[in-house]
Design a protein around this motif. Structure first.
Motif, PDB file in Angstrom:
ATOM      1  N   VAL A 121       0.817  -1.213   0.000  1.00 29.39           N
ATOM      2  CA  VAL A 121       0.000   0.000   0.000  1.00 29.39           C
ATOM      3  C   VAL A 121       0.854   1.268   0.000  1.00 29.39           C
ATOM      4  O   VAL A 121       0.559   2.238  -0.721  1.00 29.39           O
ATOM      5  CB  VAL A 121      -0.955   0.006   1.220  1.00 29.39           C
ATOM      6  N   HIS A 122       1.942   1.260   0.810  1.00 28.69           N
ATOM      7  CA  HIS A 122       2.692   2.502   1.042  1.00 28.69           C
ATOM      8  C   HIS A 122       4.008   2.590   0.283  1.00 28.69           C
ATOM      9  O   HIS A 122       4.648   3.655   0.279  1.00 28.69           O
ATOM     10  CB  HIS A 122       2.962   2.652   2.540  1.00 28.69           C
ATOM     11  N   GLY A 123       4.438   1.490  -0.328  1.00 26.99           N
ATOM     12  CA  GLY A 123       5.721   1.507  -1.008  1.00 26.99           C
ATOM     13  C   GLY A 123       6.854   1.083  -0.087  1.00 26.99           C
ATOM     14  O   GLY A 123       6.651   0.781   1.095  1.00 26.99           O
ATOM     15  N   THR A 124       8.082   1.091  -0.630  1.00 26.71           N
ATOM     16  CA  THR A 124       9.248   0.595   0.104  1.00 26.71           C
ATOM     17  C   THR A 124      10.321   1.668   0.199  1.00 26.71           C
ATOM     18  O   THR A 124      10.717   2.251  -0.828  1.00 26.71           O
ATOM     19  CB  THR A 124       9.837  -0.634  -0.617  1.00 26.71           C
ATOM     20  N   PRO A 125      10.814   1.965   1.404  1.00 20.35           N
ATOM     21  CA  PRO A 125      11.919   2.927   1.534  1.00 20.35           C
ATOM     22  C   PRO A 125      13.207   2.330   0.965  1.00 20.35           C
ATOM     23  O   PRO A 125      13.469   1.142   1.132  1.00 20.35           O
ATOM     24  CB  PRO A 125      12.025   3.147   3.048  1.00 20.35           C
ATOM     25  N   THR A 126      13.995   3.158   0.308  1.00 18.56           N
ATOM     26  CA  THR A 126      15.257   2.678  -0.268  1.00 18.56           C
ATOM     27  C   THR A 126      16.480   3.284   0.422  1.00 18.56           C
ATOM     28  O   THR A 126      17.575   2.739   0.329  1.00 18.56           O
ATOM     29  CB  THR A 126      15.321   2.990  -1.763  1.00 18.56           C
ATOM     30  N   VAL A 127      16.298   4.427   1.094  1.00 16.86           N
ATOM     31  CA  VAL A 127      17.365   5.038   1.897  1.00 16.86           C
ATOM     32  C   VAL A 127      16.732   5.482   3.217  1.00 16.86           C
ATOM     33  O   VAL A 127      15.517   5.717   3.293  1.00 16.86           O
ATOM     34  CB  VAL A 127      18.015   6.246   1.175  1.00 16.86           C
ATOM     35  N   PRO A 128      17.534   5.593   4.291  1.00 19.56           N
ATOM     36  CA  PRO A 128      16.962   5.931   5.594  1.00 19.56           C
ATOM     37  C   PRO A 128      16.117   7.194   5.617  1.00 19.56           C
ATOM     38  O   PRO A 128      15.103   7.250   6.319  1.00 19.56           O
ATOM     39  CB  PRO A 128      18.205   6.073   6.486  1.00 19.56           C
ATOM     40  N   THR A 129      16.499   8.215   4.857  1.00 23.99           N
ATOM     41  CA  THR A 129      15.727   9.465   4.904  1.00 23.99           C
ATOM     42  C   THR A 129      14.328   9.311   4.325  1.00 23.99           C
ATOM     43  O   THR A 129      13.456  10.152   4.586  1.00 23.99           O
ATOM     44  CB  THR A 129      16.483  10.585   4.161  1.00 23.99           C
ATOM     45  N   ASP A 130      14.095   8.231   3.555  1.00 22.68           N
ATOM     46  CA  ASP A 130      12.734   7.957   3.076  1.00 22.68           C
ATOM     47  C   ASP A 130      11.770   7.720   4.237  1.00 22.68           C
ATOM     48  O   ASP A 130      10.552   7.897   4.082  1.00 22.68           O
ATOM     49  CB  ASP A 130      12.718   6.715   2.174  1.00 22.68           C
TER      50      ASP A 130
END
Length: 298
Positions: free
Chosen positions: A177-186
């Protein structure tokens, strides 16, 4: 010297060391009332007052200081002699007291502690878990279990060799639903499960990659202070959680959780058991140390 007198002397030394009847009672496994009565009877037998007691503090009298200075080494010698005799037992018995972080205890519970108890059923393991680091000698523990980089320099360490890392995880549905973070600041644009430390401070999620260290003060709808609760919340889609990888390894393998930002969560210091040098350790202690060394080599 009968057992009752030795117990009374142990009580005096425990109160003198800890500075509190309540703390000494916990250390000795008895009630504060029973301890106070025991000390009062000993003072009557000796004809001196050992402690100055008020509602707020406990301190040794001058006579008490002299008594402790004379008795302390003798009681230590008696206990050493008893431990030396116990170390000659063919079958280890007695209690091994261990202080550990909860996450560390979970990692060694089945492969080390339960395996040890199956081999030595007459030994009792008293495992206490808490977030803060304690002085294991002052607190009456035989062993501590902590990351190797937190072991005090004056202790003997037994590295256990377990690979360890943190992990950021979420449910498959949450990521869908929300997507996936790829770097910590995401993470600033994602709901996260906040964590509270034992000192009541909020934990900032820590990351590192290629020598670059990042800390993120995440936001979310819930704050928890126990890793198992973070895992439950993450499984139920509340948000991203930051936990020990070992605590969610089975959930990741089963597909209940998905790990993200793995390249930003490098290996941590391995776990180590540690203890002070001691003369004539009891057989149960020696057997446990040997079991730990065997576990590390396996």
């Amino acid at each position: 010297m009968n057992r009752s007198v030795l117990a009374d002397l142990d009580a005096v030394l425990s109160i003198a060391r800890l500075g509190s009847f309540r703390a000494a009672a916990l250390d000795l496994g008895m009630s504060t009332t029973a301890l106070s009565n025991s000390i009062s009877k000993l003072e009557q037998r000796l004809g001196i007052r050992l402690f100055n007691r008020t509602t707020r503090s406990v301190s040794l009298t001058e006579a008490g200081k002299t008594f402790v200075e004379r008795v302390g080494p003798a009681v230590t010698d008696i206990h050493d002699a008893m431990l030396a005799a116990q170390s000659l037992q063919e079958v280890p018995t007695g209690t091994v007291r261990i202080n550990a972080f909860a996450t560390a205890a979970r990692e060694v519970m089945e492969p080390l502690i339960l395996s040890f108890l199956q081999r030595y059923p007459q030994v009792h393991v008293d495992l206490v878990t808490e977030g803060r680091i304690v002085d294991i000698v002052a607190a009456g523990f035989d062993l501590g279990l902590r990351p190797a980089d937190l072991v005090p320099a004056d202790m003997i360490a037994v590295p256990l060799g377990l690979r360890r890392s943190n992990a950021v995880v979420a449910s498959p549905d949450f990521l869908r639903v929300h997507g996936t973070p790829t770097v910590p600041t995401d993470l600033y644009r994602f709901r996260c499960i906040r964590a509270r430390l034992p000192n009541n401070a909020l934990f900032r999620w820590k990351f590192e990659k290629d020598g670059n260290a990042v800390q993120v003060d995440v936001q979310g709808s819930i704050t928890l202070d126990e890793s198992s609760l973070v895992k439950i919340a993450a499984q139920n889609g509340v948000g991203l959680g930051y936990v020990m990888e070992a605590d969610v390894r089975e959930d990741i393998a089963a597909g209940r959780l998905v790990r993200v930002l793995e390249d930003w969560t490098p290996s941590l210091a391995p776990l180590a058991l540690y203890y002070p040098g001691r003369k004539n350790p009891p057989a149960a202690f020696t057997a446990f140390i040997q079991a730990a060394r065997d576990f590390a080599r396996a």
